[in-house]
Design a protein around this motif. Structure first.
Motif: not given
Length: 278
Positions: A191-199
């Protein structure tokens, strides 16, 4: 926590099954309620009320700034004559924590500052500020060999809830030694990796209830509109923005960074603050 801009919330269960003023020694309580009727024994209930007040004052006075007081056990203050003196308790808490949010969950009224649908996305969106609380596994507490949700499931919950105007809290039950279970850590890192892009399209955004398109989820912040879709439905060329279309300056396809993510998104720059266009 303040240095890292992380708000602190304290959890407290209003029902306390270890307290002799709630489950009296030698009693045979039925279910989760007090082992006696508070109407029949008001003196004992007053002792329990005072016990709860002291517990909550300790929590909110001895550990620095507390942003949220999250009160579980919704039957207390609503059923079986179990009523705490919340007026007095909260007024004393706010003497030292004037900005605290109090969440006397499922009760309604002035001491439920936001509502907390549990384990679900609500079918009817609450009128109040709301937050869905979801365990990463089946259980809130640690259970060996628990069954965890998949990362696409977690991501779907997050994006849909935020696009509907809600907040999300994800529950992890620590192991007895205080460490976090490996499956939970894996999900959080994904989730953290995804949020790094879409946060930017999640944090601090607002819902756009009047913008709807099948299989797409929308959020907005300042001059930016964000559009998300599951990978199988992510076709930016088919995106319809309705009244927002004349105000689009450019579209940035964020999916280029990690095209195999379960949910992909666009960042759309508008010529005005999005809220001015609603």
């Amino acid at each position: 926590m303040t240095a890292h801009n992380v708000a602190v919330g304290a959890y407290y269960s209003k029902a306390d099954w270890h307290c002799p003023y709630y489950w009296t020694p030698g009693s045979d309580p039925r279910g989760r309620y007090a082992s006696y009727d508070p109407l029949s024994n008001p003196q004992l209930w007053k002792k329990f009320n005072d016990f709860v007040k002291k517990q909550l004052l300790e929590i909110t006075r001895n550990y620095g700034k507390i942003d949220i007081l999250w009160l579980d056990g919704g039957w207390v203050n609503s059923e079986h004559h179990e009523f705490l003196d919340m007026d007095r308790i909260v007024s004393q808490i706010k003497q030292t924590q004037p900005q605290i949010l109090v969440v006397d969950r499922t009760i309604g009224g002035k001491y439920e500052d936001y509502v907390t649908p549990e384990r679900k996305i609500p079918d009817v969106i609450p009128h109040k500020v709301w937050e869905s609380n979801l365990p990463l596994a089946k259980n809130w507490g640690y259970v060996p060999n628990d069954v965890y949700k998949t990362f696409p499931e977690i991501l779907h919950y997050l994006v849909k809830i935020v696009s509907l105007g809600g907040n999300v809290i994800l529950g992890i039950g620590p192991k007895p030694d205080g460490t976090l279970p490996t499956p939970a850590l894996k999900l959080v890192r994904q989730l953290g990796k995804w949020l790094a892009t879409y946060g930017d399209g999640i944090y601090g955004t607002r819902a756009l209830p009047n913008l709807k398109q099948t299989n797409w989820y929308f959020t907005a912040k300042d001059h930016f509109l964000y559009a998300f879709a599951e990978k199988k439905y992510f076709r930016p060329q088919d995106l319809q923005l309705g009244i927002f279309t004349p105000h689009v300056l450019n579209r940035q396809d964020l999916s280029m960074q990690n095209p195999d993510d379960p949910i992909l998104g666009l960042k759309i720059t508008m010529d005005k603050n999005v809220t001015e266009l609603i």
